[in-house]
Write a protein that holds these residues in place. Sequence first.
Motif, short mmCIF file in Angstrom:
data_model
loop_
_atom_site.label_atom_id
_atom_site.label_comp_id
_atom_site.label_asym_id
_atom_site.label_seq_id
_atom_site.Cartn_x
_atom_site.Cartn_y
_atom_site.Cartn_z
N ALA A 38 0.89 -1.16 -0.14
CA ALA A 38 -0.28 -0.01 -0.25
C ALA A 38 0.90 1.21 0.08
O ALA A 38 0.35 2.37 -0.52
CB ALA A 38 -0.88 -0.09 1.12
N SER A 82 3.90 1.57 -1.28
CA SER A 82 4.92 1.44 -2.06
C SER A 82 4.85 2.67 -3.42
O SER A 82 3.65 2.87 -3.74
CB SER A 82 5.05 0.19 -3.04
OG SER A 82 5.94 0.09 -4.01
N LYS A 83 6.08 3.25 -3.71
CA LYS A 83 5.98 3.93 -4.64
C LYS A 83 6.41 3.23 -6.06
O LYS A 83 6.43 4.04 -7.30
CB LYS A 83 7.03 5.12 -4.60
CG LYS A 83 6.26 6.02 -3.40
CD LYS A 83 7.24 7.20 -3.05
CE LYS A 83 6.56 7.85 -1.93
NZ LYS A 83 7.57 8.82 -1.23
N ARG A 122 1.74 -0.38 -7.83
CA ARG A 122 0.38 -0.49 -7.07
C ARG A 122 -0.16 -1.78 -7.16
O ARG A 122 0.06 -2.47 -8.16
CB ARG A 122 -0.52 0.87 -7.63
CG ARG A 122 -0.22 2.20 -7.24
CD ARG A 122 -1.08 2.88 -7.84
NE ARG A 122 -0.39 4.37 -7.84
CZ ARG A 122 -0.61 5.09 -6.67
NH1 ARG A 122 -1.26 4.56 -5.46
NH2 ARG A 122 -0.27 6.17 -6.46
N GLU A 123 -1.13 -2.03 -6.23
CA GLU A 123 -1.84 -3.29 -6.23
C GLU A 123 -2.56 -3.63 -7.47
O GLU A 123 -2.59 -4.71 -7.95
CB GLU A 123 -2.67 -3.36 -5.20
CG GLU A 123 -3.29 -4.90 -5.10
CD GLU A 123 -4.26 -4.98 -3.59
OE1 GLU A 123 -4.02 -4.40 -2.42
OE2 GLU A 123 -5.08 -5.88 -3.44
N ARG A 124 -3.09 -2.53 -7.91
CA ARG A 124 -3.90 -2.80 -9.27
C ARG A 124 -3.26 -3.16 -10.45
O ARG A 124 -3.56 -3.27 -11.47
CB ARG A 124 -5.03 -1.63 -9.59
CG ARG A 124 -4.12 -0.26 -9.73
CD ARG A 124 -5.49 0.91 -10.01
NE ARG A 124 -4.71 2.01 -10.45
CZ ARG A 124 -4.57 2.90 -9.12
NH1 ARG A 124 -5.00 2.78 -8.07
NH2 ARG A 124 -4.01 4.08 -9.55
#
Lengths: 298, 442
Positions: B117, B119-120, B123-125
Amino acid sequence: MNTAVAQTRGRGRGPSPRAAARGGTARGGTARSLGAILVVVVFAAPIVLLVSGSFRQPGLAPPPTPELVPDPLTPGNYGRALEIGGLTRATVNSAIVSGLAVPLSVLVASLAGFALTQAPARVTRALIAASFVALMVPATALLVPRFVLFRTLGLTDTLVPLVAPALLGTSPFYVLVFYVAFRQIPGELFDASRLEGASPWRTWRRVAMPLVRPVTFAVAALAFIFTWSNFLDPLIYVYNRDLFTVPLALRSLSTVDISDYPLFLAGAVIASVPVLVVFAFAQRNFLQRYRGSGWLGR
Amino acid sequence: MARTLTRALVAVLLAFAAACSGGGDGAQGTSKGTIRFLVFGDPGELAAYRQVVAAFQGSQSDVKVQLVEASDRADLIARLSTSIAGGSPPDVFLMNYRYYGQFAAKSAIEPVDTLLAASKAFRERGFYPQALDAFRWRGHLQCLPQNISSLAVYYNRDLFAKYGVAPPRAGWTWNDMITTAVQLTRDRAGRVVRAKESEAAAAAAVYGLGVEPSLIRVAPFVWSNGGQLVDNDRKPTRLALNSPEAKEALRSFLDLRLAYGVIPTDQEVEAEDDEARFTNGRLAMVLSSRRATPTFRKAAKFDWDVAPLPVFDQQVGILHSDAYCITRASSNKAAAWRFLEYALGERGQHVVARTGRTVPSMIKVSRSSAFLDSAQKPRSAQVFLDAIPTVRRTPSISTWPEIEDVTGGILELGLYRGESVDQVVAKLDAATRPLFARGQSP
């Protein structure tokens, strides 16, 4: 003349007992030879296929039936196997481990075996029982305790855990083999040595060991084969690819595509050669002694 | 027997590890230092991982990665179990979703949801949700998927053309596959042969189909026919192959050898496995995942391609996915996460995708030329991506590897020895109930 006499005697009295014995020996020898050839043929077949397969051109679909003489012959597989599988470095590592572990195993196992023959009977019995118990403990049961021990000592990811078992003779079996061999030597020899003022160390070195040379070579060969082919210990203790030993490198090579199996087979040949050389060298000693004039041959 | 002993050993080691392990405390450490990364693969895959590690180390100077190479999954699990039990596990390891449950159940894995969540890097999606969902345990994402694959039909285009048989197409049915396989099972003279009996089998020079008798090969057809693999996907207590739908699919699968004679006998498979037979041009179709691609690219001297799985009622595939996991006992989780962000980022995934062996788990990379390379076979690589929305997964239970082990032999008896479906189902149930009872679910 002598031949004629012998023939006359032979016709007159039938075959002499010695000649009959010679005939029987000859027949026995032939049967033994045939038996030996049969065993060799059975056991040589996979080795022949291993060697011939190692010369097959890689990158092709596997042959449906074995090819005894691949066309074209590809000796370059050996170079590629050394390169891809990291076998050169692995062979050096295995040689270092075996070079240290085998002499150490023989030294410790023979000293322990000799000590067993010199100890009081009650102590010897207890130690032999303990050795049998140790032999029955599965190696995997000790994996975690040994891992924790070597980790605590900071020795994981080194070759030390691979040599360390030699400090205990590698296996209780080798100690027991030496114990049995030393027990065959008449006790008077050890008594005489002691009366002459020799220390136990000197008696072991000057009296006991020279009389069990065939056993020493046999244990050395067994210890070498065990150490050279030891897969589990390096798998658990060694992380660095540069410290991989031959079994790990060969295992890695075994995962190549089925079309590249000739490379794996070439690696297997390379890994097997040292074992064959050591066995050939050792068997000359222990088998000739057995057939010949050593105390085991009597 | 040896496998059973190995499983028992792993269970004991993990129990020991659970007793020794403390609670997790999120990403800790200074994101500097050396981490150990445990993977397995063939020399080509290991070379790709070395490349990823080298590129990562070239991109920064704070974190060094020691790559620990295992040859196969069994070796990796032996290394991992012992080192976890011994209190010195690797920081990151690669694990399939069907095998990670035994480690998650013992809390040996550090959940990564909060790290993801925040992380730069991604992304999860950005990841296929089907792969992510397979690694959720008790509501927490345990590992981040590195690849996603499914079962496909590899087929020899030259053989299809030679015998004038229409190649498989999307939406083809199980009966279409049987018909096709029958038309392609030929003797040396090229005549169609019904290789049902052993004498007839000896006459078959080419078989129509190759498939291994295993639960993960049967499962998609059971699902496709409206059946279920287990009674409860979340908390399975038994196999559910006794429903009429599941039995029909299983019967169709078991009929492949003795009723239709379109697959090689067990002796023939022992002598030459399906991959080798396919590369030799003597198997028209073979069911396999993306892992078979590099072998066929290298060794198959004919034109080949992939097609979707045939359907009974609806299109369903089965998920294959490996993921990077951080161990709970890792002493430097922050550094481990930094490495994960690189390895699972676009650059890292590109490198691994080029081996041809995996379908990238990151949606963007899977649609790039790193995977859909038109210059490389299979030309219909899109089949693997099209299958993703239809994939289902085997249940998450810690004893699933053992369940797969025991069911393989029973399915073999059904396929090659003609045991009835009822017998097979009963045996499967009897053999797996204790394993379900012993297993832990999320």
